[in-house]
Design an enzyme around this catalytic site. Structure first.
Site, PDB file in Angstrom:
ATOM      1  N   LYS A 111       0.830  -1.211   0.000  1.00 39.28           N
ATOM      2  CA  LYS A 111       0.000   0.000   0.000  1.00 39.28           C
ATOM      3  C   LYS A 111       0.860   1.255   0.000  1.00 39.28           C
ATOM      4  O   LYS A 111       0.532   2.233  -0.667  1.00 39.28           O
ATOM      5  CB  LYS A 111      -0.938   0.016   1.212  1.00 39.28           C
ATOM      6  CG  LYS A 111      -2.152  -0.875   1.069  1.00 39.28           C
ATOM      7  CD  LYS A 111      -3.226  -0.477   2.076  1.00 39.28           C
ATOM      8  CE  LYS A 111      -4.431  -1.389   1.993  1.00 39.28           C
ATOM      9  NZ  LYS A 111      -5.423  -1.093   3.033  1.00 39.28           N
ATOM     10  N   LYS A 194     -10.984 -11.590 -10.848  1.00 35.38           N
ATOM     11  CA  LYS A 194     -12.088 -11.500  -9.894  1.00 35.38           C
ATOM     12  C   LYS A 194     -12.750 -10.128  -9.976  1.00 35.38           C
ATOM     13  O   LYS A 194     -12.068  -9.126 -10.184  1.00 35.38           O
ATOM     14  CB  LYS A 194     -11.549 -11.687  -8.466  1.00 35.38           C
ATOM     15  CG  LYS A 194     -11.944 -13.013  -7.850  1.00 35.38           C
ATOM     16  CD  LYS A 194     -11.331 -13.186  -6.483  1.00 35.38           C
ATOM     17  CE  LYS A 194     -12.146 -12.554  -5.380  1.00 35.38           C
ATOM     18  NZ  LYS A 194     -11.659 -12.898  -4.043  1.00 35.38           N
ATOM     19  N   LYS A 197     -13.130  -3.953  -6.727  1.00 33.19           N
ATOM     20  CA  LYS A 197     -13.260  -2.509  -6.874  1.00 33.19           C
ATOM     21  C   LYS A 197     -11.972  -1.859  -7.354  1.00 33.19           C
ATOM     22  O   LYS A 197     -11.958  -0.701  -7.717  1.00 33.19           O
ATOM     23  CB  LYS A 197     -13.788  -1.847  -5.587  1.00 33.19           C
ATOM     24  CG  LYS A 197     -13.081  -2.196  -4.312  1.00 33.19           C
ATOM     25  CD  LYS A 197     -13.896  -1.664  -3.102  1.00 33.19           C
ATOM     26  CE  LYS A 197     -13.358  -2.214  -1.799  1.00 33.19           C
ATOM     27  NZ  LYS A 197     -14.279  -2.022  -0.675  1.00 33.19           N
TER      28      LYS A 197
END
Ligand code: TRP
Length: 328
Positions: A111, A194, A197
């Site tokens: 991240k 998959k 978002k």
């Protein structure tokens, strides 16, 4: 009864993959175990830099959780920041985990690397300590998580064991469990990935709150495979198989049985779109009611926060007592 905790961050809209893959099982499982569901808004703060966003996203996600069928009389659905014990135990956890341990967390590495030109908050780094607090506050036995969260559960166990060793038996040591597998929903535009978002575009994502006409259109435009045979085969025919799996999740039939009823892609796409619209219709209606009756929604969340606080406050007191802190 086995205590289970699942948490979800209020970032991004809930889509069909979240619902068929996870939320629907939360609802089905709420009577079997003592389930706690947290909307973890404090975790979302680690990457929030605009005002007003978190609160609205929290409200919407909470409404979705009730709309899909979590029963406030059965499951404990709460907002993390409404239970102040999370922040307090979060700090205590930060003092039980080392800088080195946190530095090894792959999610932090990923991240923070992705936010290269963005603000990387200290909260993003200490995030696993807060997550450990979430879990340990509820004497949680089981935490259903995917692979990406395994390391965070491992560090939670390490912290709990260390704390118990240093300060005496305080926390239940939780275990990660595989979530009961729901349907595997793939992106309609890229059926080898998959539904997620983080996809590049929205065209392949069906949101729980999409308008029926939009849902039908997204299914009409779903990518299928080059020949024209309707057959369930994830490897050779990912697009068609994804439609069959979604339709199966809606109707309760098997994908293979459904495949035998179609000879063309067009009707399969249309029927799947319609089936999803019908599946989501009652959820969308209930969601609409909750969002227009904020009073009811807030009351449900207060109820959840009260149930959560009753457990969390007891655990926090035990931790402070065992630490030998001065009672207030
Ligand atoms: N870190 C989790 C995620 O990104 C969310 C989370 C926060 C969580 N606290 C938790 C998950 C406690 C399970 C238990 O998905």
């Amino acid at each position: 009864m086995t205590r289970v905790l699942s948490c979800i961050q209020p970032t991004g809209d809930v889509h069909l993959g979240n619902y068929l893959g996870a939320l629907r099982n939360w609802v089905a499982g709420q009577h079997d175990k003592d389930v706690f569901h947290g909307v973890v808004d404090l975790h979302a703060l680690t990457v929030t830099d605009r005002p007003g966003v978190v609160g609205q996203a929290t409200l919407e996600l909470a409404a979705v959780l009730f709309a899909v069928g979590l029963d406030p009389d059965v499951a404990t659905v709460f907002v993390q920041s409404h239970v102040v014990e999370h922040s307090v135990l979060g700090w205590i956890m930060e003092c039980q985990v080392s800088f080195g341990e946190l530095s090894r967390m792959t999610q932090f590495k990923d991240k923070s690397a992705k936010r290269e030109h963005d603000f990387v908050s200290a909260g993003l780094f200490t995030y696993p300590a807060l997550q450990a607090a979430d879990i340990l506050l509820y004497d949680t036995d089981e935490v259903p998580v995917g692979d990406d969260q395994r390391q965070h559960i491992e560090i939670t166990r390490d912290i709990a064991i260390r704390f118990n060793h240093r300060f005496g038996d305080t926390f239940v040591v939780p275990r990660a469990v595989l979530p009961k597998a729901g349907a595997r929903v793939m992106d309609l535009q890229d059926p080898t990935a998959k539904m997620s978002k983080s996809a590049g575009s929205d065209a392949g994502l069906v949101y729980l709150l999409d308008d029926p006409a939009v849902i039908v259109k997204k299914f009409k435009r779903a990518v299928t495979d080059s020949d024209s045979e309707v057959r369930f085969d994830r490897e050779a025919k990912p697009g068609v198989s994804n439609l069959l799996e979604i339709l199966a999740a809606c109707t309760g039939d098997t994908a293979d049985a459904l495949a035998s009823r179609y000879s063309q892609y067009g009707p399969l796409k249309a029927d799947t779109g319609e089936a999803v619209v019908e599946l989501l219709r009652p959820i969308q209606t209930r969601y609409g009611q909750l969002m227009t009756d904020r009073g009811e929604l807030q009351a449900l969340l207060r109820k959840g926060a009260a149930k959560a606080t009753a457990v969390a406050a007891t655990t926090l007191e035990r931790a402070k007592h065992n630490l030998g802190m001065l009672p207030g």
